[in-house]
Design an enzyme around this catalytic site. Sequence first.
Site, short mmCIF file in Angstrom:
data_model
loop_
_atom_site.label_atom_id
_atom_site.label_comp_id
_atom_site.label_asym_id
_atom_site.label_seq_id
_atom_site.Cartn_x
_atom_site.Cartn_y
_atom_site.Cartn_z
CB THR A 13 -0.92 0.00 1.24
OG1 THR A 13 -1.66 -1.22 1.23
CG2 THR A 13 -1.87 1.18 1.23
CB ALA A 43 13.22 -5.97 -2.44
CB VAL A 132 4.88 9.60 14.36
CG1 VAL A 132 3.91 10.16 15.39
CG2 VAL A 132 5.97 8.79 15.03
N GLY A 134 1.20 9.15 10.03
CA GLY A 134 1.13 9.07 8.57
C GLY A 134 1.54 10.35 7.86
CB ILE A 136 0.30 14.68 10.61
CG1 ILE A 136 -1.19 14.34 10.45
CG2 ILE A 136 0.48 15.99 11.37
CD1 ILE A 136 -1.92 14.16 11.79
CG ASP A 201 -0.10 1.85 15.46
OD1 ASP A 201 0.86 1.59 14.74
OD2 ASP A 201 -0.84 2.85 15.28
CE LYS A 205 1.20 5.10 14.34
NZ LYS A 205 -0.21 5.00 13.94
N GLY A 302 -2.84 5.26 5.08
CA GLY A 302 -3.28 5.27 3.68
C GLY A 302 -2.10 5.44 2.75
N1 HSE Z 1 -2.79 1.08 11.97
C1 HSE Z 1 -2.52 2.47 12.09
C2 HSE Z 1 -3.79 3.23 12.35
C3 HSE Z 1 -1.87 3.08 10.89
O1 HSE Z 1 -4.87 2.65 12.43
O2 HSE Z 1 -3.71 4.44 12.52
C4 HSE Z 1 -0.43 2.74 10.77
O3 HSE Z 1 0.28 3.11 11.91
#
Ligand code: HSE
Length: 437
Positions: A13, A43, A132, A134, A136, A201, A205, A302
């Site tokens: 993605t 790769a 961290v 995405g 931003i 997650d 971050k 995304g």
């Molecule tokens: N899985 C994370 C989220 C995105 O839902 O924000 C990637 O860190």
Amino acid sequence: MKPINVGLLGIGTVGGGTWTVLTRNQEEITRRAGRPIQITAVADRDTARAQQLTGGAARITGDAFDVVRDPDIDIVIELIGGYTVARELVMEAIANGKHVVTANKALLAVHGQEIFAAAQAKGVMVAFEAAVAGGIPIIKAVREGLTANRIDWIAGIINGTTNYILSEMRDKGLTFADALADAQRLGYAEADPTFDIEGVDAAHKITLLAAIAFGIPVQFDRVHIEGITKLTADDIRYAEELGYRIKLLGITKRKADGFELRVHPTLIPAKRLIANVEGVMNAVVVNADAVGATLYYGRGAGAEPTASAVIADLVDVTRLHTADPEHRVPHLAFRADQLSDTPILPISEVESAYYLRLRVEDRPGVLADITRILADQSISIDAMLQKEPPEGEQQATIIILTHITREKQIDAAIARIEALSSTVGIVTRLRLEELNG
Ligand code: HSE
């Protein structure tokens, strides 16, 4: 001018988005970077798909080590994820003198010290804007834009999956399980959503943000982590009645005796801008002494939003590629020999306001017993809500908001309240932050 050569590890993605945006905006990016940035090797396990996506414009291999050992590659983009192979690849890329751009928050939160030390010794950059929030540019903002400031605290909605689930629970009165199922159906949550819903997650971050905000080592093992799996639609509704929304926040604060570092569901005033960040969107508030509060909002995941961050790092690395390593921005904002050893505080020493929900026998003196226990622990009550028992039942629900106290005080009070004969079951406890800028 001679292009800088990039090796891309993983064209899923985010890798696919990186390829697309780099190709689409090539001219503008070159004007900014000063030389073309081209992905010359890719790769991926799925070599056929990689071939199709790149249309023969890059060398395709199924072996990522082939790319990190390629003498023609200047920068490696690691988008494989995880701690094992990704760690070996990043360490080998560094050992081979390549700069690394990664979106891998888990790898850096857990093995960051080793990776940054190796990069420092080798004089290469490890850039991680995409790790961290995405798209931003929060790493850049904290590390460079706020460099004049003494940062006091950061609080962020830094996981889109859980923010989507909480938004659905509030909007539609769904249970956690139903909202999670919706998120999975729409492709927001992974088939195994454990890292998201358990707060891991977000903890990765906030670990990175704390390091660059305060100049401390990355210390994932010191984060207090609570996810959203135990939250009920009732708590979301009661919070709303009291003027609050519940968000999964990553929080880090500077205190006199150490730093707070925690992830948990948090009540925040509904009138705060960040309380109105809904769905999969992310937002981070940074409070600093000179600038005051600043808020950063955008897409935390995304293909193209994350590619935006990856490519920003590629441009940075390209610009600084030939600079003396001593004159580059340090990986963690502060010079590696200037990191502080001020400790992360245990959760028992954290200070917060609290939301308590309990069921009690509806008879005289019950509330007096509870308020006496809170007073004994020097805990001041801010607001209270009593829900009468439904027809035919004897037990009332009481919701109490406290003023700020230390976690160990509230723990002691809860233990005593749960021991009362009038208390039914356990006390639900959530933390509350006013987020005054
Ligand atoms: N899985 C994370 C989220 C995105 O839902 O924000 C990637 O860190």
